[in-house]
Design a protein around this motif. Structure first.
Motif, PDB file in Angstrom:
ATOM      1  N   ASP A 184      55.763 126.001 -30.064  1.00  0.00           N
ATOM      2  CA  ASP A 184      54.842 125.274 -29.567  1.00  0.00           C
ATOM      3  C   ASP A 184      53.953 125.005 -30.819  1.00  0.00           C
ATOM      4  O   ASP A 184      53.159 125.657 -31.450  1.00  0.00           O
ATOM      5  CB  ASP A 184      53.998 126.182 -28.496  1.00  0.00           C
ATOM      6  N   ILE A 185      54.253 123.582 -31.115  1.00  0.00           N
ATOM      7  CA  ILE A 185      53.485 123.101 -32.284  1.00  0.00           C
ATOM      8  C   ILE A 185      52.213 122.683 -32.396  1.00  0.00           C
ATOM      9  O   ILE A 185      51.463 122.184 -33.178  1.00  0.00           O
ATOM     10  CB  ILE A 185      54.400 121.896 -33.123  1.00  0.00           C
ATOM     11  N   ARG A 186      51.451 123.270 -31.214  1.00  0.00           N
ATOM     12  CA  ARG A 186      50.026 123.002 -30.821  1.00  0.00           C
ATOM     13  C   ARG A 186      49.410 124.239 -31.396  1.00  0.00           C
ATOM     14  O   ARG A 186      48.226 124.112 -31.484  1.00  0.00           O
ATOM     15  CB  ARG A 186      49.896 122.546 -29.428  1.00  0.00           C
ATOM     16  N   ASN A 187      49.899 125.261 -31.522  1.00  0.00           N
ATOM     17  CA  ASN A 187      49.416 126.521 -31.892  1.00  0.00           C
ATOM     18  C   ASN A 187      48.982 126.553 -33.207  1.00  0.00           C
ATOM     19  O   ASN A 187      49.233 126.377 -34.228  1.00  0.00           O
ATOM     20  CB  ASN A 187      50.612 127.620 -31.576  1.00  0.00           C
ATOM     21  N   GLU A 188      47.437 126.684 -33.325  1.00  0.00           N
ATOM     22  CA  GLU A 188      46.804 126.496 -34.672  1.00  0.00           C
ATOM     23  C   GLU A 188      47.144 127.689 -35.572  1.00  0.00           C
ATOM     24  O   GLU A 188      46.999 127.361 -36.647  1.00  0.00           O
ATOM     25  CB  GLU A 188      45.257 126.584 -34.317  1.00  0.00           C
ATOM     26  N   THR A 189      47.369 128.772 -34.910  1.00  0.00           N
ATOM     27  CA  THR A 189      47.672 130.085 -35.992  1.00  0.00           C
ATOM     28  C   THR A 189      48.834 129.736 -36.707  1.00  0.00           C
ATOM     29  O   THR A 189      49.104 129.733 -37.791  1.00  0.00           O
ATOM     30  CB  THR A 189      47.799 131.464 -35.296  1.00  0.00           C
ATOM     31  N   TYR A 190      50.072 129.191 -35.937  1.00  0.00           N
ATOM     32  CA  TYR A 190      51.277 128.860 -36.409  1.00  0.00           C
ATOM     33  C   TYR A 190      51.072 127.800 -37.458  1.00  0.00           C
ATOM     34  O   TYR A 190      51.560 127.598 -38.532  1.00  0.00           O
ATOM     35  CB  TYR A 190      52.261 128.494 -35.393  1.00  0.00           C
ATOM     36  N   LEU A 191      50.240 126.684 -37.131  1.00  0.00           N
ATOM     37  CA  LEU A 191      50.198 125.659 -37.852  1.00  0.00           C
ATOM     38  C   LEU A 191      49.478 125.746 -39.246  1.00  0.00           C
ATOM     39  O   LEU A 191      49.938 125.134 -40.335  1.00  0.00           O
ATOM     40  CB  LEU A 191      49.480 124.269 -37.282  1.00  0.00           C
ATOM     41  N   SER A 192      48.237 126.849 -39.247  1.00  0.00           N
ATOM     42  CA  SER A 192      47.782 126.840 -40.389  1.00  0.00           C
ATOM     43  C   SER A 192      48.385 127.744 -41.327  1.00  0.00           C
ATOM     44  O   SER A 192      48.599 127.574 -42.421  1.00  0.00           O
ATOM     45  CB  SER A 192      46.278 127.686 -40.149  1.00  0.00           C
ATOM     46  N   LYS A 193      49.402 128.516 -40.678  1.00  0.00           N
ATOM     47  CA  LYS A 193      50.274 129.480 -41.715  1.00  0.00           C
ATOM     48  C   LYS A 193      51.253 128.423 -42.413  1.00  0.00           C
ATOM     49  O   LYS A 193      51.777 128.744 -43.287  1.00  0.00           O
ATOM     50  CB  LYS A 193      50.889 130.709 -40.727  1.00  0.00           C
ATOM     51  N   THR A 194      51.811 127.446 -41.348  1.00  0.00           N
ATOM     52  CA  THR A 194      52.868 126.733 -42.023  1.00  0.00           C
ATOM     53  C   THR A 194      52.216 125.734 -43.102  1.00  0.00           C
ATOM     54  O   THR A 194      52.756 125.537 -43.939  1.00  0.00           O
ATOM     55  CB  THR A 194      53.373 125.779 -40.864  1.00  0.00           C
ATOM     56  N   ILE A 195      51.000 125.314 -42.821  1.00  0.00           N
ATOM     57  CA  ILE A 195      50.312 124.336 -43.807  1.00  0.00           C
ATOM     58  C   ILE A 195      50.189 125.140 -45.008  1.00  0.00           C
ATOM     59  O   ILE A 195      50.439 124.536 -46.073  1.00  0.00           O
ATOM     60  CB  ILE A 195      48.882 123.939 -43.358  1.00  0.00           C
ATOM     61  N   ALA A 196      49.747 126.313 -44.944  1.00  0.00           N
ATOM     62  CA  ALA A 196      49.558 127.208 -45.977  1.00  0.00           C
ATOM     63  C   ALA A 196      50.900 127.356 -47.117  1.00  0.00           C
ATOM     64  O   ALA A 196      50.569 127.249 -48.433  1.00  0.00           O
ATOM     65  CB  ALA A 196      48.884 128.752 -45.761  1.00  0.00           C
ATOM     66  N   LYS A 197      52.068 127.441 -46.608  1.00  0.00           N
ATOM     67  CA  LYS A 197      53.330 127.554 -47.286  1.00  0.00           C
ATOM     68  C   LYS A 197      53.409 125.997 -47.955  1.00  0.00           C
ATOM     69  O   LYS A 197      54.355 126.282 -48.995  1.00  0.00           O
ATOM     70  CB  LYS A 197      54.354 127.650 -46.149  1.00  0.00           C
ATOM     71  N   PHE A 198      53.039 125.038 -47.725  1.00  0.00           N
ATOM     72  CA  PHE A 198      53.381 123.656 -48.423  1.00  0.00           C
ATOM     73  C   PHE A 198      52.252 123.288 -49.162  1.00  0.00           C
ATOM     74  O   PHE A 198      52.401 122.508 -50.064  1.00  0.00           O
ATOM     75  CB  PHE A 198      53.946 122.800 -47.442  1.00  0.00           C
ATOM     76  N   ASN A 199      51.056 123.557 -48.737  1.00  0.00           N
ATOM     77  CA  ASN A 199      49.841 122.995 -49.112  1.00  0.00           C
ATOM     78  C   ASN A 199      49.213 124.011 -50.257  1.00  0.00           C
ATOM     79  O   ASN A 199      48.195 124.585 -49.913  1.00  0.00           O
ATOM     80  CB  ASN A 199      48.467 122.899 -48.104  1.00  0.00           C
ATOM     81  N   THR A 200      49.915 123.964 -51.416  1.00  0.00           N
ATOM     82  CA  THR A 200      49.476 124.862 -52.513  1.00  0.00           C
ATOM     83  C   THR A 200      48.325 124.677 -53.248  1.00  0.00           C
ATOM     84  O   THR A 200      47.791 125.469 -54.041  1.00  0.00           O
ATOM     85  CB  THR A 200      50.740 125.043 -53.382  1.00  0.00           C
TER      86      THR A 200
END
Length: 207
Positions: free
Chosen positions: A133-149
């Motif tokens: 579920d790519i609407r999930n904000e917790t998942y998306l924030s964690k994923t952003i953190a991996k790429f947005n250094t």
């Protein structure tokens, strides 16, 4: 300084043909890893009027394709299977609104073009291969953190949809996505096979 091949990708996160096309592109880049690349994701909204929380996927497909749903899904699955691309449409429950995700891609792009593409591809893979579920904000924030250094303070929750002020390309010539544009000169439409993409890469490398 070694010249980089610029590849613009016009696509939407929730487009299955975009996912297949990006898999083909990745295979081509791996086979042509002696070149340097600059990959520039350009947002395209398949569903510009999509409600902010998305819509049930089965209902969305019924609304859009009617009785052709099974045929279209079979074509997608066959195309993926032919190239061993993992895709599980039955796991997807919701077709989401992708505006905030495109905004996140644009934020990462300010610091690193290729990482912004890697982020987009990660989201697509989680969606199409794992039914995330790519609407999930917790998942998306964690994923952003991996790429947005570069900016650790950015989370999905505080991204404003208007953050993406980057103008669209002139899409008058585009009837569907994905579209891949090499060095602003050579254009491929659709999820072309890796061999086709490799040929264009070799041509673009001579520019």
């Amino acid at each position: 300084m070694e010249k980089k091949i610029n590849i613009k990708i016009v696509a939407d996160i929730v487009c299955p043909w975009c996912f297949i096309g990006c898999n083909h592109l990745n295979a081509s880049l791996k086979s042509r890893n002696f070149y340097k690349y600059e990959i520039d994701w350009q947002p395209f909204y398949l569903n510009p009027t999509m409600p902010s929380n998305g819509i049930d996927r089965k209902q969305y497909l019924k609304n859009k394709f009617g009785s052709q749903v099974n045929l279209i899904e079979s074509q997608i699955l066959n195309a993926a299977e032919n190239y061993n691309i993992k895709i599980n449409l039955e796991k997807i429950n919701t077709t989401p609104n992708t505006r905030k995700i495109h905004s996140a891609i644009s934020i990462i792009k300010k610091y690193n073009l290729n990482k912004s593409y890697d982020f987009a591809f990660k989201i697509m893979t989680d969606y199409f291969a794992n039914g995330k579920d790519i609407r999930n904000e917790t998942y998306l924030s964690k994923t952003i953190a991996k790429f947005n250094t570069h900016n650790k303070h950015i989370t999905f929750g505080n991204i404003n949809n208007t953050e993406n002020k980057e103008p669209f390309l002139n899409f008058d010539f585009i009837n569907g996505v994905p579209v891949f544009i090499f060095n602003d000169k050579w254009t491929l439409n659709g999820a072309q096979a890796p061999k086709v993409i490799e040929t264009i890469i070799d041509i673009a490398a001579k520019d």
